[in-house]
Design a protein around this motif. Structure first.
Motif, PDB file in Angstrom:
ATOM      1  N   VAL A   1       0.971-108.062  76.824  1.00 45.06           N
ATOM      2  CA  VAL A   1       2.362-108.466  76.709  1.00 45.06           C
ATOM      3  C   VAL A   1       3.207-107.407  76.009  1.00 45.06           C
ATOM      4  O   VAL A   1       4.423-107.328  76.239  1.00 45.06           O
ATOM      5  CB  VAL A   1       2.490-109.817  75.980  1.00 45.06           C
ATOM      6  CG1 VAL A   1       1.726-110.916  76.703  1.00 45.06           C
ATOM      7  CG2 VAL A   1       2.046-109.719  74.530  1.00 45.06           C
ATOM      8  N   GLY A   2       2.600-106.587  75.157  1.00 47.24           N
ATOM      9  CA  GLY A   2       3.354-105.535  74.485  1.00 47.24           C
ATOM     10  C   GLY A   2       3.812-104.463  75.453  1.00 47.24           C
ATOM     11  O   GLY A   2       5.000-104.136  75.548  1.00 47.24           O
ATOM     12  N   LEU A   3       2.865-103.901  76.195  1.00 46.00           N
ATOM     13  CA  LEU A   3       3.209-102.890  77.185  1.00 46.00           C
ATOM     14  C   LEU A   3       4.104-103.490  78.259  1.00 46.00           C
ATOM     15  O   LEU A   3       5.056-102.857  78.723  1.00 46.00           O
ATOM     16  CB  LEU A   3       1.931-102.324  77.810  1.00 46.00           C
ATOM     17  CG  LEU A   3       2.117-101.267  78.899  1.00 46.00           C
ATOM     18  CD1 LEU A   3       2.893-100.061  78.380  1.00 46.00           C
ATOM     19  CD2 LEU A   3       0.762-100.840  79.453  1.00 46.00           C
ATOM     20  N   GLY A   4       3.813-104.735  78.660  1.00 47.00           N
ATOM     21  CA  GLY A   4       4.635-105.395  79.668  1.00 47.00           C
ATOM     22  C   GLY A   4       6.074-105.555  79.225  1.00 47.00           C
ATOM     23  O   GLY A   4       7.011-105.356  80.010  1.00 47.00           O
ATOM     24  N   ALA A   5       6.290-105.928  77.963  1.00 51.85           N
ATOM     25  CA  ALA A   5       7.649-106.077  77.444  1.00 51.85           C
ATOM     26  C   ALA A   5       8.376-104.741  77.423  1.00 51.85           C
ATOM     27  O   ALA A   5       9.569-104.660  77.746  1.00 51.85           O
ATOM     28  CB  ALA A   5       7.600-106.687  76.040  1.00 51.85           C
ATOM     29  N   LEU A   6       7.674-103.675  77.046  1.00 51.94           N
ATOM     30  CA  LEU A   6       8.290-102.352  77.033  1.00 51.94           C
ATOM     31  C   LEU A   6       8.711-101.935  78.443  1.00 51.94           C
ATOM     32  O   LEU A   6       9.823-101.431  78.649  1.00 51.94           O
ATOM     33  CB  LEU A   6       7.317-101.323  76.448  1.00 51.94           C
ATOM     34  CG  LEU A   6       7.803 -99.867  76.416  1.00 51.94           C
ATOM     35  CD1 LEU A   6       9.018 -99.728  75.502  1.00 51.94           C
ATOM     36  CD2 LEU A   6       6.684 -98.938  75.979  1.00 51.94           C
TER      37      LEU A   6
ATOM     38  N   PRO B   1      -6.341-108.411  61.878  1.00 46.27           N
ATOM     39  CA  PRO B   1      -5.814-107.060  62.063  1.00 46.27           C
ATOM     40  C   PRO B   1      -6.822-105.959  61.740  1.00 46.27           C
ATOM     41  O   PRO B   1      -6.954-104.987  62.490  1.00 46.27           O
ATOM     42  CB  PRO B   1      -4.613-107.017  61.116  1.00 46.27           C
ATOM     43  CG  PRO B   1      -4.212-108.444  60.954  1.00 46.27           C
ATOM     44  CD  PRO B   1      -5.501-109.212  60.973  1.00 46.27           C
ATOM     45  N   ALA B   2      -7.553-106.123  60.638  1.00 44.89           N
ATOM     46  CA  ALA B   2      -8.509-105.091  60.242  1.00 44.89           C
ATOM     47  C   ALA B   2      -9.670-104.994  61.230  1.00 44.89           C
ATOM     48  O   ALA B   2     -10.084-103.894  61.619  1.00 44.89           O
ATOM     49  CB  ALA B   2      -9.028-105.373  58.837  1.00 44.89           C
ATOM     50  N   GLU B   3     -10.208-106.147  61.644  1.00 38.62           N
ATOM     51  CA  GLU B   3     -11.336-106.121  62.572  1.00 38.62           C
ATOM     52  C   GLU B   3     -10.905-105.665  63.959  1.00 38.62           C
ATOM     53  O   GLU B   3     -11.644-104.959  64.645  1.00 38.62           O
ATOM     54  CB  GLU B   3     -11.982-107.508  62.624  1.00 38.62           C
ATOM     55  CG  GLU B   3     -12.648-107.904  61.312  1.00 38.62           C
ATOM     56  CD  GLU B   3     -13.240-109.302  61.360  1.00 38.62           C
ATOM     57  OE1 GLU B   3     -14.133-109.531  62.190  1.00 38.62           O
ATOM     58  OE2 GLU B   3     -12.798-110.162  60.571  1.00 38.62           O
ATOM     59  N   ALA B   4      -9.706-106.062  64.369  1.00 39.44           N
ATOM     60  CA  ALA B   4      -9.192-105.591  65.654  1.00 39.44           C
ATOM     61  C   ALA B   4      -8.959-104.094  65.625  1.00 39.44           C
ATOM     62  O   ALA B   4      -9.200-103.388  66.618  1.00 39.44           O
ATOM     63  CB  ALA B   4      -7.900-106.325  66.003  1.00 39.44           C
ATOM     64  N   ALA B   5      -8.504-103.571  64.497  1.00 40.81           N
ATOM     65  CA  ALA B   5      -8.289-102.130  64.366  1.00 40.81           C
ATOM     66  C   ALA B   5      -9.608-101.373  64.521  1.00 40.81           C
ATOM     67  O   ALA B   5      -9.661-100.308  65.156  1.00 40.81           O
ATOM     68  CB  ALA B   5      -7.652-101.812  63.011  1.00 40.81           C
TER      69      ALA B   5
ATOM     70  N   LEU C   1      -0.216-109.765  68.713  1.00 42.68           N
ATOM     71  CA  LEU C   1      -1.266-108.758  68.595  1.00 42.68           C
ATOM     72  C   LEU C   1      -2.424-109.071  69.528  1.00 42.68           C
ATOM     73  O   LEU C   1      -2.884-108.205  70.289  1.00 42.68           O
ATOM     74  CB  LEU C   1      -1.749-108.679  67.145  1.00 42.68           C
ATOM     75  CG  LEU C   1      -2.992-107.805  66.903  1.00 42.68           C
ATOM     76  CD1 LEU C   1      -2.756-106.376  67.369  1.00 42.68           C
ATOM     77  CD2 LEU C   1      -3.396-107.843  65.432  1.00 42.68           C
ATOM     78  N   MET C   2      -2.912-110.312  69.493  1.00 46.76           N
ATOM     79  CA  MET C   2      -4.043-110.680  70.344  1.00 46.76           C
ATOM     80  C   MET C   2      -3.681-110.559  71.828  1.00 46.76           C
ATOM     81  O   MET C   2      -4.513-110.174  72.651  1.00 46.76           O
ATOM     82  CB  MET C   2      -4.514-112.100  70.033  1.00 46.76           C
ATOM     83  CG  MET C   2      -5.061-112.267  68.638  1.00 46.76           C
ATOM     84  SD  MET C   2      -6.053-113.772  68.420  1.00 46.76           S
ATOM     85  CE  MET C   2      -7.617-113.265  69.141  1.00 46.76           C
TER      86      MET C   2
ATOM     87  N   ILE D   1      -6.030-107.040  74.948  1.00 42.24           N
ATOM     88  CA  ILE D   1      -5.859-108.471  74.854  1.00 42.24           C
ATOM     89  C   ILE D   1      -7.219-109.088  74.505  1.00 42.24           C
ATOM     90  O   ILE D   1      -8.225-108.728  75.108  1.00 42.24           O
ATOM     91  CB  ILE D   1      -5.425-109.059  76.211  1.00 42.24           C
ATOM     92  CG1 ILE D   1      -4.231-108.281  76.801  1.00 42.24           C
ATOM     93  CG2 ILE D   1      -5.115-110.517  76.104  1.00 42.24           C
ATOM     94  CD1 ILE D   1      -3.939-108.654  78.247  1.00 42.24           C
ATOM     95  N   LEU D   2      -7.241-110.049  73.591  1.00 46.86           N
ATOM     96  CA  LEU D   2      -8.409-110.875  73.337  1.00 46.86           C
ATOM     97  C   LEU D   2      -8.001-112.339  73.386  1.00 46.86           C
ATOM     98  O   LEU D   2      -6.866-112.679  73.044  1.00 46.86           O
ATOM     99  CB  LEU D   2      -9.025-110.557  71.970  1.00 46.86           C
ATOM    100  CG  LEU D   2      -9.777-109.233  71.832  1.00 46.86           C
ATOM    101  CD1 LEU D   2     -10.161-109.006  70.377  1.00 46.86           C
ATOM    102  CD2 LEU D   2     -11.003-109.197  72.724  1.00 46.86           C
ATOM    103  N   CYS D   3      -8.914-113.198  73.795  1.00 46.50           N
ATOM    104  CA  CYS D   3      -8.623-114.623  73.900  1.00 46.50           C
ATOM    105  C   CYS D   3      -8.359-115.219  72.519  1.00 46.50           C
ATOM    106  O   CYS D   3      -9.069-114.919  71.557  1.00 46.50           O
ATOM    107  CB  CYS D   3      -9.792-115.343  74.568  1.00 46.50           C
ATOM    108  SG  CYS D   3      -9.562-117.123  74.705  1.00 46.50           S
TER     109      CYS D   3
END
Length: 611
Positions: free
Chosen positions: A39-44, A504-508, A486-487, A491-493
């Motif tokens: 959704v982030g890239l899509g919004a951009l 945020p830390a684990e996703a990073a 962020l999720m 993308i993660l479910c």
């Protein structure tokens, strides 16, 4: 030659459905790092490609299919993609997610995103094979369900690996809440099926043979094993055992289950239509999305032996919201929505609204074409939805409008109890019993929304009093939106959210293994916040005002209502937490901090965010 970071191809394809012409557009690494994917890239891309003020169904209105850096890795639940467009239901941004092998094939086909504009002269399919595009007429797909269309395309191509996302008949008939489906999963909300069909396209089919390199393949495999192991823990037990339908009795006990068009917050027939009753009456099997270890999908059988998948939102919208306690009728209604390609929340919400209009004497027999549309009549729900998909008669047209437009047609002050925010029908959480969720529904960019604003999590926890409308709800609503963004960009479910101690830390750490970027939790927290702010900027550009951030009068007035002043106070606290003005506009300082000031000023690229 495009040099892309690991996890990406570094390009999107811009395709004209009318001519079949395709242009490869480079994606800069700074943009990918700022918005990730989904959704982030899509919004951009929507911000860049959509003309301001464009009609959502016009040829110039883009529809974006966006992958993410995690797609194609062994990380559980990562086989997801986003579809982003301007919604014909709301006139605001719509971004929906879906899971299936389509996401994997899209990534293997050599692109990070696909942007489609134009309009084919006759019903067609867009094929993407390893970066090569072809638009081919497909008159034989007219009127088919998305599942049947995908099967036909695979059979005609002689390729069992071909994957397609398609609209059903409701999309072809341009229902503003028509969805897109792929592999039995749905990009459900906001009318994206109508946007695709308005381009003369029944489907987008993809096939790829490419491989995206990973920065640390061994590290990714090890992390995937660990995440898979954790995904079998207590945080996902509910989804594995019964699925989201387990929520119905829980919310009913909390008096937070919307019933009879939100006029009530508990349902006397809840036991008969609960997830437990569905399972006892005929649970068939449990299934998983592609690349998923959780297996939240549960298939049930009705008394006639017909099977259907059911989630909580569909169960609530087609059952208690319409006063229906007949499990078989709910299963039939859900199957019909899936077959015709309609969002179940908007479909059920609009039917429930029309039921109340009849109850109040605002609709007569002639308006309903002789259908006995009253609360509790499950057969009438099924018939109303059947007519809506084909826009048959006065009743079919009323349902096909969605509740906000239908209220305009019915009149009589019915907009006060139309169950919508910004034109999108409300999900299955009663605002009267969940005040953080009430705020989240009011301010969400997509309209009434439980996926982009999962504020119900705070209400169901011990960190706040769910019955109090206090200013502390502002920061909680902001946090839930940022976390969801962020999720949805990784993308993660979201069903994994309870697995992470520090998302945020684990996703990073996961993103770093895939891309090689030295990212940390603070950077990813900013990504979520950046995406939410870009959505807001897009809506403001399309004419949104602070007046849209509200709830139907039903929830604000009367002795049991939230009250306009209390909602305004919570929104003010939300604005403060976000760094927005009292009009809901991101301040220059907020835009500079998130690197969005150049975009807001009319530029095409985000500036590097301030440390």
């Amino acid at each position: 030659m495009i040099v892309a970071p690991p996890g990406y191809h570094g390009r999107c394809l811009r395709v004209d459905a009318g001519t079949g012409a395709a242009e490869s557009v480079p994606l800069e690494e700074a943009d990918l790092r700022a918005f990730l994917g989904g959704v982030g890239l899509g919004a951009l891309l929507l911000w860049r490609e959509a003309p301001p003020g464009v009609d959502p169904l016009a040829p110039e209105a883009p529809i974006v299919f966006a992958a993410s850096p995690l797609v194609g890795t062994p990380l559980t639940t990562s086989a997801k993609f986003a579809v982003v467009a301007k919604s014909p239901l709301t006139g605001r941004i719509s971004d929906a997610l879906s899971s299936s092998a389509f996401a994997i094939e899209l990534k293997r086909a050599g692109v990070d995103a696909l942007v489609v504009t134009g309009r084919a002269a006759r019903l067609s399919t867009l094929f993407l094979r390893d970066g090569v595009v072809e638009v081919r007429e497909a008159p034989g797909l007219a009127g088919l369900s998305a599942a049947a269309a995908e099967a036909r395309l695979r059979e005609e191509a002689g390729d069992p690996g071909l994957r397609a996302v398609a609209c059903g008949p409701a999309g072809e008939n341009l229902l503003p809440f028509a969805n897109l489906s792929n592999g039995g999963r749905h990009a459900g909300r906001g009318g994206l099926g109508a946007v695709l069909a308005a381009k003369g396209l029944k489907a987008v089919a993809v096939r790829g043979t490419g491989v995206v390199p990973l920065a640390d393949p061994e590290g990714v495999v090890a992390a995937a094993r660990d995440l898979s192991r954790r995904s079998f823990g207590p945080a996902t037990l509910k989804y594995r055992e019964l699925g989201t339908v387990a929520n119905l009795l829980v919310l009913n006990r909390l008096r937070a289950l919307p019933a009879r068009n939100f006029s009530e917050s508990e349902f006397a027939g809840a036991e008969r239509v609960s997830g437990e009753a569905l399972a006892a009456g005929g649970k068939v099997r449990r299934a998983s999305c592609a690349a998923c270890t959780i297996g939240c999908e549960h298939v049930f059988r009705d008394a006639a032996g017909a099977e259907g998948r059911l989630e909580y939102e569909s169960l609530f919208a087609l059952g208690p919201l319409c006063g229906v306690s007949d499990r078989d009728a709910v299963l039939r209604a859900a199957r019909l929505c899936d077959d015709r390609g309609m969002d179940t929340i908007s479909a059920g919400g609009t039917v429930a609204f029309l039921m109340e209009c009849r109850e109040r004497g605002l609709l007569g027999e002639a308006d309903l074409d002789g259908v006995d549309l009253r609360f509790g009549n499950g057969e009438a729900v099924v018939e109303a939805l059947r007519r809506a998909a084909g826009r048959e008669g006065r009743l079919g047209e009323l349902v096909a409008m969605g509740s906000r437009r239908a209220a305009g047609a019915v009149g009589g002050g019915s907009i006060d109890f139309a169950p919508q925010v910004k034109g999108m029908e409300m999900p299955g959480y009663h605002p009267g019993a969940m005040r953080t969720m009430a705020l989240g529904l009011a301010v969400a960019a997509r309209g009434a929304d439980h996926n982009r604003s999962g504020a119900y999590e705070a209400d169901l926890s011990e960190e706040t009093d769910r019955l109090e409308a206090d200013p502390g709800k502002g920061a909680l609503a902001k946090r839930s939106e940022d976390r969801a963004a962020l999720m949805d960009s990784l993308i993660l479910c979201k069903f994994l959210r309870g697995v992470f101690a520090d998302l945020p830390a684990e996703a990073a750490a996961l993103l770093g293994l895939v891309t090689g970027w030295p990212v940390d939790g603070a950077e990813l927290e900013a990504v979520g916040e950046r995406v939410v702010n870009l959505r807001r900027l897009y809506n403001l550009r399309e004419g949104a005002t602070r007046d849209e951030d509200t709830l139907p009068a039903r929830f604000l007035e009367g002795g049991g209502g939230l009250g306009r002043e209390r909602l305004a106070a919570m929104i003010a606290a939300y604005d403060s937490a976000r760094g927005w003005s009292a009009e809901g506009v991101p301040t220059p300082g907020t835009l500079r901090r998130l690197g969005l000031d150049a975009l807001a000023a009319g530029g095409n690229h985000p500036r590097e965010a301030s440390p």
